[in-house]
Write a protein that holds these residues in place. Structure first.
Motif, PDB file in Angstrom:
ATOM      1  N   ASP A   1     -44.623  21.486  33.316  1.00 37.64           N
ATOM      2  CA  ASP A   1     -44.206  21.606  34.665  1.00 37.64           C
ATOM      3  C   ASP A   1     -43.759  22.673  35.180  1.00 37.64           C
ATOM      4  O   ASP A   1     -42.450  22.833  35.853  1.00 37.64           O
ATOM      5  CB  ASP A   1     -43.118  20.116  34.876  1.00 37.64           C
TER       6      ASP A   1
ATOM      7  N   LYS B   1     -41.010  10.243  26.107  1.00 43.73           N
ATOM      8  CA  LYS B   1     -41.216  10.052  27.433  1.00 43.73           C
ATOM      9  C   LYS B   1     -40.703   9.119  28.037  1.00 43.73           C
ATOM     10  O   LYS B   1     -40.914   7.855  27.640  1.00 43.73           O
ATOM     11  CB  LYS B   1     -42.826  10.031  27.840  1.00 43.73           C
TER      12      LYS B   1
ATOM     13  N   SER C   1     -43.116   9.645  33.666  1.00 42.22           N
ATOM     14  CA  SER C   1     -43.917  10.848  33.333  1.00 42.22           C
ATOM     15  C   SER C   1     -42.770  11.989  32.905  1.00 42.22           C
ATOM     16  O   SER C   1     -43.267  13.062  32.739  1.00 42.22           O
ATOM     17  CB  SER C   1     -44.371  11.299  34.495  1.00 42.22           C
ATOM     18  N   THR C   2     -41.578  11.889  32.584  1.00 40.86           N
ATOM     19  CA  THR C   2     -40.497  12.915  32.358  1.00 40.86           C
ATOM     20  C   THR C   2     -40.493  12.840  30.905  1.00 40.86           C
ATOM     21  O   THR C   2     -39.815  11.787  30.420  1.00 40.86           O
ATOM     22  CB  THR C   2     -39.175  12.603  33.174  1.00 40.86           C
ATOM     23  N   ARG C   3     -40.389  14.020  30.114  1.00 40.89           N
ATOM     24  CA  ARG C   3     -40.393  14.080  28.691  1.00 40.89           C
ATOM     25  C   ARG C   3     -39.026  14.625  28.738  1.00 40.89           C
ATOM     26  O   ARG C   3     -38.569  15.635  29.038  1.00 40.89           O
ATOM     27  CB  ARG C   3     -41.233  15.114  28.094  1.00 40.89           C
TER      28      ARG C   3
END
Length: 301
Positions: free
Chosen positions: A87, A286, A289-291
């Motif tokens: 990202d 996760k 969609s965010t790790r």
């Protein structure tokens, strides 16, 4: 160390001064070392999107060097740390807000270079390698990440030339690798780790938390719950720690684990079943969609 740079100058109390914003190495040097009086200097390296966790690092740096010392904050989204599909473009950027927070926390100078200023010859052909320590856990999930991190940290240490550099314990593997680089390559700086800052409900502060929806934020609490469950089982040995943490994580909805590991902090390898002493219990997962990553330091008996 006491003012090894023989540069610096007295400052007013943190609340009575403005942090100077610089974008070039030359301007940073002129701002950070305005005279020849020897004082202690400290740096806090960030990728921006500053929050209360970064403020804690800056305050710790200010406390370390005192009212007469100098504190620099670097703000640079380092492209070398981002792999394909990560990202980089999505990473939050708000330099005006970063400057305000850094100033309020006690910084003297903010160094926010462009990519061209940091890498004037283009993408560097020579980079530092994190070696085996950078190939597991976060390094396995993000190949090359720690090589890019070490390369920019080394460059920023050369540019800022501090007595102390402050890093958050939330990025435990990063901290361990930086400490090892400094020891192995004889950097003349003391690396200081600062404890993770959390919300009241336990969620570790992260620049990526802003990507979470309300529901996802609630789901993300599973990471800290798992870590705290493992920490509470520390007196029963490594197996109990792993089982307690895994049970809490398995019970969570909306969370896709990447790894959950009990780690020997010296080598940053998986702790053996007979391990005793201080360890790092780390998790990556996760949420949507965010790790996210998190860890706690625990005593295993």
């Amino acid at each position: 160390m006491a003012g090894k740079n023989q540069r610096g100058g007295k400052q007013a109390a943190a609340e009575a001064h403005k942090a100077e914003l610089t974008h070039t190495v030359a301007d940073f040097e002129a701002a950070f070392w305005p005279d020849e009086q020897p004082v202690d200097n400290a740096v806090v390296m960030t990728m921006g999107a500053l929050h209360a966790g970064h403020a804690a690092l800056i305050r710790a740096a200010r406390k370390q060097v005192g009212r007469d010392g100098r504190v620099a904050v670097t703000v640079f989204v380092n492209p070398l740390q981002f792999g394909t599909g990560e990202d980089l473009d999505r990473y939050p950027r708000n330099l005006a807000a970063d400057l305000r927070l850094a100033e309020e926390a006690g910084a003297d100078v903010v160094f926010a270079p462009t990519t061209e200023e940091m890498y004037p010859n283009g993408e560097p052909l020579v980079r530092l390698s994190a070696g085996p320590m950078g190939e597991r856990f976060e390094g396995a999930a993000r190949p090359g990440h720690f090589d890019g991190m070490l390369t920019v940290v080394a460059k920023l240490l050369h540019i800022t030339d501090p007595d102390f550099a402050f890093f958050g314990e939330k990025d435990a593997q990063q901290l361990a690798i930086v400490q090892r680089m400094v020891a192995d390559l004889d950097f003349d700086v003391e690396i200081v780790g600062v404890g993770t800052v959390r919300e009241e409900d336990g969620l570790a502060l992260s620049s990526r938390n802003r990507f979470l929806s309300g529901t996802e934020r609630e789901q993300a609490l599973a990471l800290s719950r798992a870590l705290f469950a493992g920490r509470d089982a520390g007196a029963q040995g490594p197996k109990a720690v792993r089982e307690a943490a895994a049970a809490a994580l398995d019970a969570a909805d909306g969370v896709t684990p990447d790894y959950l590991a009990l780690i020997d902090p010296d080598s940053f390898t998986e702790a053996p079943d007979d391990f005793r002493g201080e360890a790092v219990l780390a998790v990556a997962a996760k949420v949507g969609s965010t790790r996210l990553i998190d860890n706690v330091r625990i005593i295993v008996r």
